[in-house]
Design a protein around this motif. Sequence first.
Motif, PDB file in Angstrom:
ATOM      1  N   ALA A  74      21.069  54.551  85.501  1.00 24.87           N
ATOM      2  CA  ALA A  74      19.785  55.063  85.030  1.00 24.87           C
ATOM      3  C   ALA A  74      19.300  56.211  85.919  1.00 24.87           C
ATOM      4  CB  ALA A  74      18.752  53.938  85.005  1.00 24.87           C
ATOM      5  N   GLY A 134      11.882  50.440  83.267  1.00 21.79           N
ATOM      6  CA  GLY A 134      12.927  51.363  83.676  1.00 21.79           C
ATOM      7  C   GLY A 134      12.336  52.537  84.432  1.00 21.79           C
ATOM      8  N   TYR A 135      12.994  53.699  84.322  1.00 21.43           N
ATOM      9  CA  TYR A 135      12.520  54.913  84.992  1.00 21.43           C
ATOM     10  C   TYR A 135      11.849  55.843  83.988  1.00 21.43           C
ATOM     11  CZ  TYR A 135      15.135  53.615  89.176  1.00 21.43           C
ATOM     12  OH  TYR A 135      15.592  52.961  90.287  1.00 21.43           O
ATOM     13  N   LYS A 173       9.248  54.227  88.626  1.00 26.12           N
ATOM     14  CA  LYS A 173       9.918  52.994  88.204  1.00 26.12           C
ATOM     15  C   LYS A 173       8.893  51.930  87.817  1.00 26.12           C
ATOM     16  CE  LYS A 173      13.603  49.792  88.826  1.00 26.12           C
ATOM     17  NZ  LYS A 173      14.544  49.220  89.772  1.00 26.12           N
ATOM     18  N   LYS A 177      15.828  53.112  80.203  1.00 28.21           N
ATOM     19  CA  LYS A 177      15.724  51.670  80.419  1.00 28.21           C
ATOM     20  C   LYS A 177      16.682  51.174  81.491  1.00 28.21           C
ATOM     21  CE  LYS A 177      13.977  49.608  76.123  1.00 28.21           C
ATOM     22  NZ  LYS A 177      14.322  48.700  75.013  1.00 28.21           N
ATOM     23  N   VAL A 178      16.231  50.110  82.181  1.00 27.87           N
ATOM     24  CA  VAL A 178      17.082  49.406  83.138  1.00 27.87           C
ATOM     25  C   VAL A 178      16.973  47.916  82.809  1.00 27.87           C
ATOM     26  CG1 VAL A 178      17.567  48.903  85.546  1.00 27.87           C
ATOM     27  CG2 VAL A 178      16.662  51.142  84.907  1.00 27.87           C
ATOM     28  N   ASP A 179      17.984  47.353  82.157  1.00 25.04           N
ATOM     29  CA  ASP A 179      17.946  45.954  81.748  1.00 25.04           C
ATOM     30  C   ASP A 179      18.557  45.019  82.782  1.00 25.04           C
ATOM     31  OD1 ASP A 179      16.671  46.459  79.341  1.00 25.04           O
ATOM     32  OD2 ASP A 179      18.555  46.945  78.351  1.00 25.04           O
ATOM     33  N   GLN A 196      22.660  48.330  86.144  1.00 27.72           N
ATOM     34  CA  GLN A 196      22.408  49.553  85.395  1.00 27.72           C
ATOM     35  C   GLN A 196      21.536  50.543  86.161  1.00 27.72           C
ATOM     36  OE1 GLN A 196      20.624  48.144  81.794  1.00 27.72           O
ATOM     37  NE2 GLN A 196      22.536  47.393  80.930  1.00 27.72           N
ATOM     38  N   ASP A 197      21.025  50.130  87.331  1.00 27.02           N
ATOM     39  CA  ASP A 197      20.061  50.952  88.052  1.00 27.02           C
ATOM     40  C   ASP A 197      20.647  52.299  88.453  1.00 27.02           C
ATOM     41  OD1 ASP A 197      18.445  51.752  90.706  1.00 27.02           O
ATOM     42  OD2 ASP A 197      17.181  50.473  89.438  1.00 27.02           O
TER      43      ASP A 197
END
Length: 638
Positions: free
Chosen positions: A285, A355-356, A351, A275-277, A281-282
């Motif tokens: 991740a 998220g990824y 993506k 996840k990327v919230d 955070q990218d």
Amino acid sequence: MLQSIRDHAQGWIAWVIVGLIILTFALFGIDQYAKGDKIVVVAEVNGEDVTANEFLTLYSRQQARLKNQFGEMYDQVVKDEQLRDEVMDALIESEVVRQWADSHNMMISNQQLSATIESAEVFQKDGQFDQQRYQDILLQNGLNVARFEHEQRQFLIENQNRQLTMASAISNDTQLAQLAALQFQQRNVSYLRVDQRPFMQEAQITDDEIQAYYNQHKDDFITPEQVVLSYVLLSKKDLADKVSVDEATLKRYYQDNKDQFTQPEKRQASHILVKVDAESQDAEAQKTIKEIQAKLADGQDFAALAKAYSDDPGSANMGGDLGLFQQGMMVPAFDKAVFSMKLNEISTPVKTEFGYHLIKLTKIQPKKIQPFAEVKAEAETLYRRQQADKQYFDELEQLNTIAYEQADSLIPAADAVGLKIQTTEPFSRVGGDDEVTSNAKVLSAAFSEDVKKSGLNSTAIEISPDTSVVIRVKKVIDEKQQSLADVKVDIEKILKRKAGVKASAELAKTLREKLLKGEQKMADLEKDGVEYSNVGWLERENQRVLPQLTQAIFKAPKPKEGQSTYTTYALPTGDSVVIEVSAVKEGSLPDDKAQLAQMKAALVQLAGVSEADARIKAMVAAADIERKENYKTIKSAR
């Protein structure tokens, strides 16, 4: 201000709903505004008339809605005088806004109007605007294109007026914190419920009281005007049932429409989601994804890594398995990757908004044309429906034309399309119980000047996308004043209930006074007919007590210096309650960022609605308005 915004929330929701259903609403009864014996005026706004027809249409609709909502409790909950005032206020407000828009030369372009109409599902076929359907629906409802589009243009202009004000609304962090304090506030609550029923049973009602009530409320004891309809019903289902079908015809249909009997290709995939919230955070991740890729390259099992790393709670425990799905069911980037992969291939990072993803394609189920034998029943249903669709619109046009040209009888129209003339049970303006007499558009037509008074056939009325009806009035049953003997038992019940409600309220008041004096605790006051409930901490959004009681609880004064506050409230049921609020906890801002963002958006929206309402109220206050007294008593023509 924030409490005011909360109070306006319901009004905003109602406005949005009105905006969403306006196209359908416009198909109901608009032409009746222009008809009638003569124009009766119930109000003047800056010299412009508000007619009795407009008032009675909205009044009747609101009355029917409330009766449906409250059922037998309608007479106790809804006050006719208040309902009439609210309807009049709404009509005056609408007229003021319309006049303001006209005076400021507000216009809706043809492109805007076209986009609004074409986006309405009622005019669409297979997800696309259908010109023929548009014209057919207008024809079925007695409207021409020019008239309908004029009404839509007026609505859009009035809505634009509100949007101009709402667009300037803003909010700040202080307001957000204050809203959270209100929205998530909790109160420690107990209450006593005083049952009205024992008082009702004890009440002694005299004949003089019954006679006096009857004399004062004679209008409430009138059997309303009713009509009996003759009608011709055209239904696609009935037409489909009559379609002649044989094996050869079905096989031809199957061959010509194989796409309808082809199961599309499906693929099964597993995935690992990181996840990327937030933007911050990218990078983290991507780092995690690379670690997982390295482990996969070393030969580690994909399913085991999904269980260890995947942030998708729905699939992680199953090794990331998402099951079989066809193209278009997943978000675009994920979907595109899956349907371009080879069996057992593992994708590069994909993506999406979640998220990824690392994706493994585990199965390909190719598309399959189902054999005729397996889909014969389905093919027959589709063939019948196809033929019925063609026949329906041909017969509808024929029915409508003949019903109009020979408007003094239904027989020619019924004979032309091979349908039987049917008859309804008597029903009033509130409507009956079947699909015909409960339909709003049928009710409007049945009591219209052309159909009821002039004795003509109606135009074809669409009561569902697959069913239309042409009606004529077979019999009119005049309203009748019920005698005292007919309604004596009913009046006695009404008066007993009134006595019970009054006695319950008086006892609640007495109990509150005792509590204020500190003579007894609330729990000690419980007895037969007086129920004690220790609710405890209660939030606004709860399902533990009635919504009306929740509202009263959060309107009650806050306790000061440890001293409980006591208030009384009359429930819609007629019982009274004494509410004790012993403590209050103010709410705080939520930690969830998505919820916080929603609150900010809602605050801006509600602030905009509040400002728009205030602006319109100011416009109404500045207008020259004359309310005629007749709106308080006027009734539909009978």
